[in-house]
Scaffold this motif. Structure first.
Motif, PDB file in Angstrom:
ATOM      1  N   GLY A  39      -3.551  -6.640  -5.511  1.00 56.74           N
ATOM      2  CA  GLY A  39      -3.116  -5.331  -5.008  1.00 56.74           C
ATOM      3  C   GLY A  39      -1.619  -5.151  -5.089  1.00 56.74           C
ATOM      4  N   SER A  40      -0.854  -6.214  -4.812  1.00 59.02           N
ATOM      5  CA  SER A  40       0.607  -6.132  -4.893  1.00 59.02           C
ATOM      6  C   SER A  40       1.068  -5.884  -6.319  1.00 59.02           C
ATOM      7  CB  SER A  40       1.235  -7.422  -4.364  1.00 59.02           C
ATOM      8  OG  SER A  40       0.947  -7.603  -2.994  1.00 59.02           O
ATOM      9  N   ILE A  41       0.408  -6.533  -7.271  1.00 65.44           N
ATOM     10  CA  ILE A  41       0.746  -6.319  -8.680  1.00 65.44           C
ATOM     11  C   ILE A  41       0.492  -4.864  -9.074  1.00 65.44           C
ATOM     12  CG2 ILE A  41       0.081  -6.904 -11.042  1.00 65.44           C
ATOM     13  CD1 ILE A  41      -0.492  -9.758  -9.999  1.00 65.44           C
ATOM     14  N   ILE A  42      -0.639  -4.312  -8.615  1.00 63.89           N
ATOM     15  CA  ILE A  42      -0.967  -2.918  -8.930  1.00 63.89           C
ATOM     16  C   ILE A  42       0.026  -1.967  -8.273  1.00 63.89           C
ATOM     17  CG2 ILE A  42      -2.698  -1.109  -8.598  1.00 63.89           C
ATOM     18  CD1 ILE A  42      -4.834  -3.304  -8.875  1.00 63.89           C
ATOM     19  N   VAL A  43       0.383  -2.229  -7.009  1.00 57.74           N
ATOM     20  CA  VAL A  43       1.360  -1.371  -6.319  1.00 57.74           C
ATOM     21  C   VAL A  43       2.709  -1.429  -7.025  1.00 57.74           C
ATOM     22  CG1 VAL A  43       2.704  -1.129  -4.190  1.00 57.74           C
ATOM     23  CG2 VAL A  43       0.225  -1.446  -4.073  1.00 57.74           C
ATOM     24  N   PRO A 102      -4.409  -6.224   4.170  1.00 53.20           N
ATOM     25  CA  PRO A 102      -5.657  -5.542   3.785  1.00 53.20           C
ATOM     26  C   PRO A 102      -6.718  -6.508   3.268  1.00 53.20           C
ATOM     27  CG  PRO A 102      -3.786  -4.235   3.082  1.00 53.20           C
ATOM     28  CD  PRO A 102      -3.223  -5.521   3.611  1.00 53.20           C
ATOM     29  N   GLY A 103      -6.322  -7.450   2.419  1.00 51.85           N
ATOM     30  CA  GLY A 103      -7.306  -8.391   1.885  1.00 51.85           C
ATOM     31  C   GLY A 103      -7.943  -9.237   2.965  1.00 51.85           C
ATOM     32  N   ARG A 104      -7.117  -9.802   3.853  1.00 54.03           N
ATOM     33  CA  ARG A 104      -7.661 -10.619   4.934  1.00 54.03           C
ATOM     34  C   ARG A 104      -8.552  -9.792   5.858  1.00 54.03           C
ATOM     35  NH1 ARG A 104      -1.939 -12.486   6.640  1.00 54.03           N
ATOM     36  NH2 ARG A 104      -1.246 -13.304   4.626  1.00 54.03           N
ATOM     37  N   HIS A 105      -8.053  -8.611   6.203  1.00 50.02           N
ATOM     38  CA  HIS A 105      -8.799  -7.799   7.162  1.00 50.02           C
ATOM     39  C   HIS A 105     -10.182  -7.443   6.620  1.00 50.02           C
ATOM     40  CE1 HIS A 105      -9.148  -5.159  10.671  1.00 50.02           C
ATOM     41  NE2 HIS A 105      -9.858  -4.393   9.857  1.00 50.02           N
ATOM     42  N   PHE A 106     -10.249  -7.035   5.360  1.00 47.46           N
ATOM     43  CA  PHE A 106     -11.545  -6.619   4.829  1.00 47.46           C
ATOM     44  C   PHE A 106     -12.511  -7.781   4.661  1.00 47.46           C
ATOM     45  CE2 PHE A 106      -9.036  -2.873   3.633  1.00 47.46           C
ATOM     46  CZ  PHE A 106      -9.830  -1.905   4.238  1.00 47.46           C
ATOM     47  N   LEU A 107     -11.998  -8.997   4.722  1.00 46.04           N
ATOM     48  CA  LEU A 107     -12.861 -10.171   4.734  1.00 46.04           C
ATOM     49  C   LEU A 107     -13.034 -10.744   6.150  1.00 46.04           C
ATOM     50  CD1 LEU A 107     -11.702 -11.812   1.427  1.00 46.04           C
ATOM     51  CD2 LEU A 107     -14.005 -11.042   1.958  1.00 46.04           C
ATOM     52  N   GLY A 108     -12.548  -9.989   7.137  1.00 44.94           N
ATOM     53  CA  GLY A 108     -12.779 -10.357   8.527  1.00 44.94           C
ATOM     54  C   GLY A 108     -11.921 -11.489   9.032  1.00 44.94           C
ATOM     55  N   LEU A 109     -10.721 -11.676   8.431  1.00 49.22           N
ATOM     56  CA  LEU A 109      -9.864 -12.793   8.795  1.00 49.22           C
ATOM     57  C   LEU A 109      -8.478 -12.339   9.215  1.00 49.22           C
ATOM     58  CD1 LEU A 109     -10.579 -15.226   5.809  1.00 49.22           C
ATOM     59  CD2 LEU A 109     -11.647 -15.262   8.064  1.00 49.22           C
ATOM     60  N   LYS A 110      -7.777 -13.221   9.902  1.00 48.43           N
ATOM     61  CA  LYS A 110      -6.346 -13.084  10.107  1.00 48.43           C
ATOM     62  C   LYS A 110      -5.748 -14.485  10.125  1.00 48.43           C
ATOM     63  CE  LYS A 110      -6.300 -13.085  15.174  1.00 48.43           C
ATOM     64  NZ  LYS A 110      -5.773 -12.413  16.383  1.00 48.43           N
ATOM     65  N   LEU A 111      -4.444 -14.580   9.920  1.00 49.14           N
ATOM     66  CA  LEU A 111      -3.752 -15.860   9.986  1.00 49.14           C
ATOM     67  C   LEU A 111      -3.118 -16.030  11.353  1.00 49.14           C
ATOM     68  CD1 LEU A 111      -1.750 -16.422   6.664  1.00 49.14           C
ATOM     69  CD2 LEU A 111      -3.847 -17.541   7.400  1.00 49.14           C
ATOM     70  N   GLU A 112      -3.107 -17.250  11.831  1.00 46.72           N
ATOM     71  CA  GLU A 112      -2.404 -17.506  13.087  1.00 46.72           C
ATOM     72  C   GLU A 112      -1.912 -18.951  13.126  1.00 46.72           C
ATOM     73  OE1 GLU A 112      -5.871 -18.780  16.236  1.00 46.72           O
ATOM     74  OE2 GLU A 112      -5.410 -16.632  16.077  1.00 46.72           O
ATOM     75  N   VAL A 135       5.272  -8.358   6.268  1.00 46.64           N
ATOM     76  CA  VAL A 135       4.593  -7.468   7.219  1.00 46.64           C
ATOM     77  C   VAL A 135       3.319  -8.129   7.730  1.00 46.64           C
ATOM     78  CG1 VAL A 135       3.425  -5.246   7.476  1.00 46.64           C
ATOM     79  CG2 VAL A 135       5.588  -5.383   6.215  1.00 46.64           C
ATOM     80  N   GLY A 136       2.604  -8.809   6.836  1.00 52.45           N
ATOM     81  CA  GLY A 136       1.396  -9.504   7.256  1.00 52.45           C
ATOM     82  C   GLY A 136       1.677 -10.622   8.236  1.00 52.45           C
ATOM     83  N   GLY A 137       2.890 -11.191   8.179  1.00 52.60           N
ATOM     84  CA  GLY A 137       3.254 -12.231   9.125  1.00 52.60           C
ATOM     85  C   GLY A 137       3.406 -11.722  10.550  1.00 52.60           C
ATOM     86  N   LEU A 138       3.672 -10.442  10.709  1.00 53.04           N
ATOM     87  CA  LEU A 138       3.856  -9.878  12.052  1.00 53.04           C
ATOM     88  C   LEU A 138       2.570  -9.929  12.866  1.00 53.04           C
ATOM     89  CD1 LEU A 138       6.049  -6.760  11.187  1.00 53.04           C
ATOM     90  CD2 LEU A 138       6.790  -8.832  12.378  1.00 53.04           C
ATOM     91  N   THR A 139       1.449  -9.658  12.217  1.00 52.17           N
ATOM     92  CA  THR A 139       0.164  -9.610  12.921  1.00 52.17           C
ATOM     93  C   THR A 139      -0.825 -10.654  12.416  1.00 52.17           C
ATOM     94  OG1 THR A 139      -0.748  -7.994  11.366  1.00 52.17           O
ATOM     95  CG2 THR A 139       0.428  -7.131  13.294  1.00 52.17           C
ATOM     96  N   PRO A 183      -4.033   0.242  10.681  1.00 58.99           N
ATOM     97  CA  PRO A 183      -2.818  -0.162   9.961  1.00 58.99           C
ATOM     98  C   PRO A 183      -3.084  -0.609   8.525  1.00 58.99           C
ATOM     99  CG  PRO A 183      -2.880  -1.132  12.157  1.00 58.99           C
ATOM    100  CD  PRO A 183      -4.220  -0.541  11.908  1.00 58.99           C
ATOM    101  N   GLN A 184      -4.259  -1.178   8.264  1.00 58.00           N
ATOM    102  CA  GLN A 184      -4.567  -1.646   6.920  1.00 58.00           C
ATOM    103  C   GLN A 184      -4.842  -0.490   5.958  1.00 58.00           C
ATOM    104  OE1 GLN A 184      -3.819  -4.713   6.760  1.00 58.00           O
ATOM    105  NE2 GLN A 184      -3.767  -4.822   8.994  1.00 58.00           N
TER     106      GLN A 184
END
Length: 225
Positions: A32-36, A75-85, A67-71, A143-144
């Protein structure tokens, strides 16, 4: 090994539980980043050289990583039901997110070979499921959708001709001449180029407006008196 201990989830380390899904999520985010980045280059009317595309894609990737580090979500993680912590349930933070922007592409390859994520372990982050099931997933979706909107805009920029491509097509090709005179079936390239030309002309682009009125009857009719 009684009581099903062999297959118990407790035998799997926390950081290893969602590695497969996290691999897919990282691949989706990187793609997605490459496409953006590609869409941003075209929207800025710049030449899509390898260097420009690489730079724009890298900027998009590192912004997403920070930005993903803040929360802990992207989008990729969220749509697969994950987050990092981190340990204790803390978000990684933008600094760790940026560092992971460097390590995650490497780890996409390492994980295929090692079946582990050693670089995430060094950063002290791991994937967990989004709490709250489907309700928690939908609650954190808004947000995603910003990232999804950016991706959609990038795709539109990629498939829409730039100003230079539009003029080249309408003014210098036989199919563009037919497009301007309405003598053949309308194609995607004709439709998008004509729409771009009319938008530019109405937006104050005198060169394009002059071309439409002098050389392109279909465009002049859409432009109006």
């Amino acid at each position: 090994m009684s009581d099903g201990a062999l297959f118990s989830m407790e035998t799997i380390p926390t950081e290893a539980r969602y590695q497969g899904r996290l691999w897919v999520a990282d691949l989706l985010d990187l793609t997605g980043s490459i496409i953006v980045g590609w869409g941003a280059v075209r929207a800025a009317e710049q030449l899509s050289t390898a260097g420009a595309l690489a730079l724009a894609g890298a900027v998009a990737w590192f912004v997403l990583s920070a930005v993903g580090g803040l929360t802990g979500r992207t989008p990729g993680r969220h749509f697969l039901g994950l987050k990092l912590e981190r340990e204790g349930g803390r978000a990684p933070g933008p600094g760790t997110g940026l560092l992971r922007g460097l390590t995650a592409p490497v780890e996409l390859l390492l994980q295929v070979v090692l079946q582990q994520r050693p670089l995430d372990a060094r950063l002290g982050v791991h994937a967990v499921a989004i709490a709250g099931g489907a309700r928690g997933w939908f609650r954190a979706l808004a947000p995603q959708l910003i990232g999804v909107a950016l991706l959609a805009g990038a795709v539109w920029s990629i498939v829409t001709p730039t100003r230079q491509e539009m003029l080249q097509y309408l003014d210098h090709t036989l199919t563009g001449w037919h497009c301007c005179h309405g003598t053949r079936d309308v194609t995607w390239q004709c439709r998008t180029s004509m729409s771009r030309a009319v938008r530019n002309a109405k937006g104050g682009d005198a060169e394009v407006a002059g071309f439409l009125r002098a050389e392109c009857p279909v465009g002049a009719a859409r432009l109006g008196p």
